[in-house]
Design an enzyme around this catalytic site. Structure first.
Site, PDB file in Angstrom:
ATOM      1  CB  ALA A 124      24.602  34.548  32.378  1.00  0.00           C
ATOM      2  N   GLY A 131      32.648  25.436  34.628  1.00  0.00           N
ATOM      3  CA  GLY A 131      33.232  26.098  33.461  1.00  0.00           C
ATOM      4  C   GLY A 131      33.120  25.176  32.266  1.00  0.00           C
ATOM      5  CB  ILE A 157      28.805  37.447  32.661  1.00  0.00           C
ATOM      6  CG1 ILE A 157      28.400  36.204  33.483  1.00  0.00           C
ATOM      7  CG2 ILE A 157      27.753  37.792  31.599  1.00  0.00           C
ATOM      8  CD1 ILE A 157      28.466  34.864  32.732  1.00  0.00           C
ATOM      9  CB  THR A 158      31.702  38.817  27.708  1.00  0.00           C
ATOM     10  OG1 THR A 158      32.606  37.729  27.872  1.00  0.00           O
ATOM     11  CG2 THR A 158      32.346  39.870  26.833  1.00  0.00           C
ATOM     12  NE  ARG A 268      65.375  47.893  14.184  1.00  0.00           N
ATOM     13  CZ  ARG A 268      66.013  48.617  15.091  1.00  0.00           C
ATOM     14  NH1 ARG A 268      65.834  49.928  15.136  1.00  0.00           N
ATOM     15  NH2 ARG A 268      66.801  48.015  15.965  1.00  0.00           N
ATOM     16  CD  GLU A 369      31.328  32.101  22.314  1.00  0.00           C
ATOM     17  OE1 GLU A 369      30.912  31.249  21.510  1.00  0.00           O
ATOM     18  OE2 GLU A 369      31.083  33.308  22.206  1.00  0.00           O
ATOM     19  CB  THR A 371      39.482  25.433  27.091  1.00  0.00           C
ATOM     20  OG1 THR A 371      39.084  24.050  27.163  1.00  0.00           O
ATOM     21  CG2 THR A 371      39.112  26.139  28.395  1.00  0.00           C
TER      22      THR A 371
END
Length: 385
Positions: A124, A131, A157-158, A268, A369, A371
């Site tokens: 966190a 950010g 927070i992941t 295909r 983590e 940009t």
């Protein structure tokens, strides 16, 4: 010379991880995306195979896998389901601050439960207004006797709410900027800890992303990770190691999309032959595979440096390489998944086929983590030092 390649053990680990991913994770990926529920059965499967937190050192009950082995596990899980690959990736992200900076007492307390699969560990750092400029955080930790009292809200927070433990960065010396930030272990069960609603996201829907809200959370001072004021330094050092796991995730997503597209163009038929016979599509496939392999080699090279650095051999180019790997792999993943959707034509745009999910999942790897714009800032600073 020694061969510049993963060892036989690494390749055996890949086979193990791929088997678990193909058998237990891939069949659940579309449903996980659809329901937006954390796949706890996938977590159990990863724990049963000891693939949920391979990086934890043996002295804390872990598998003691090196950084490249960790990359390979994350890559193979992400090939099947990007959201599920956040289990091993975020367990590493949350625990690396302890491995780098914590007291032996904290490591002994918090790493073994993660290794045993009894608890997950989130990280966190970010806030709504902090950010890319993470040092602008407002979360406070005030010393009160032998305790700290934490107040603030952490954003994006992941695995928030699913994880039992959180590495939390907070300001202990206001006005001192990055030097006034310290790191702490907060437990989900601590009084005053709550979570915001789940964010409604473009991709990685099976991994909850929520605010972590701290209201007068009182924790023992012994839960500080490292010395007061060293938290931001620990946060940045952590990212040098863990950006590589995001690169790994991007590689896996891209590999999954390329594999699917290759299978499709062989089957295909249009104009009386498989569309894979058309040179225009062959060139697309060649570029996809080339970009992926270039990103993979860069990522594995960065992982080798990360492993040396974790064992006390400073690598002056680790910061550059980890940023380069994360940036290159995530940009490649976005291009490759977009092309995979194109190769499947109208089918690629539907949820009946997995490539649209992979394209949506790939996007976040360019954002979290740090940009890819921030990665370029980091790389340029390293070059101009």
């Amino acid at each position: 010379m020694s061969y510049y390649a993963p060892t036989e053990e690494h390749e055996m680990l890949r086979e193990t991880a791929r088997a678990v991913a193909d058998e237990k994770i891939a069949p659940r990926a579309a449903e996980t995306d659809e329901t937006e529920e954390f796949p706890s059965d996938v977590y159990k499967s990863l724990v049963a195979a000891d693939l949920h937190a391979v990086h934890v050192p043996e002295e804390y009950g872990g598998a003691g896998a090196d950084a490249l082995a960790t990359v390979i596990v994350i890559e193979e899980v992400a090939r099947a389901c990007a959201a599920s690959s956040l289990i091993p990736a975020v367990n590493k992200l949350g625990t690396v601050p302890l491995m780098l900076s914590a007291s032996e007492e904290l490591k002994q307390r918090y790493l073994p439960p993660v290794a045993r699969g009894e608890a997950m560990f989130s990280y966190a750092l970010s806030e709504a207004d902090a950010g890319s400029d993470a040092a602008a955080m407002k979360t406070r930790a005030e010393l009160d006797g032998d305790h700290y009292v934490l107040n603030g809200t952490k954003m994006w927070i992941t695995n928030a709410g699913v994880s039992d433990y959180y590495t939390v960065m907070a300001v202990t010396a206001p006005g001192e900027g990055a030097r006034g930030i310290s790191a702490f272990v907060v437990e989900k069960s601590d009084e005053g800890v709550s979570f915001g609603p789940k964010e409604k996201k473009l991709g990685i829907k099976g991994s909850p992303t929520r605010q972590v809200i701290l209201e007068n959370v009182r924790i023992p001072a012994s839960r500080m990770i490292g010395e007061p004021g060293t938290g931001f330094k620990t946060a940045l050092a952590t990212l040098d190691h863990t950006r590589i796991t995001i690169a790994a995730q991007a590689l896996g997503i891209a590999q999954g999309a390329l594999d699917y597209a290759l299978g499709y163009v062989k089957e295909r038929k249009q104009f009386g032959k498989p569309i894979g016979d058309f040179q225009g599509l062959q060139f697309m496939l060649a570029d996809m595979a080339m970009k992926l392999e270039a990103a993979r080699q860069l990522t594995y090279h960065a992982a080798a440096k990360s492993e040396l650095a974790m064992h006390g051999q400073p690598q002056k180019d680790l910061t550059f390489l980890s940023s380069a790997a994360k940036c290159a792999a995530s940009d490649a993943a976005m291009e490759i998944t977009t092309d995979a959707v194109q190769l499947l034509g109208g089918y690629g745009y539907t949820r009946e086929f997995p490539v649209e999910r992979m394209m949506r999942d790939a996007k976040i790897t360019q954002i979290y983590e740090g940009t890819n714009q921030i990665q370029r800032v980091v790389m340029a600073r390293q070059l101009l030092k």
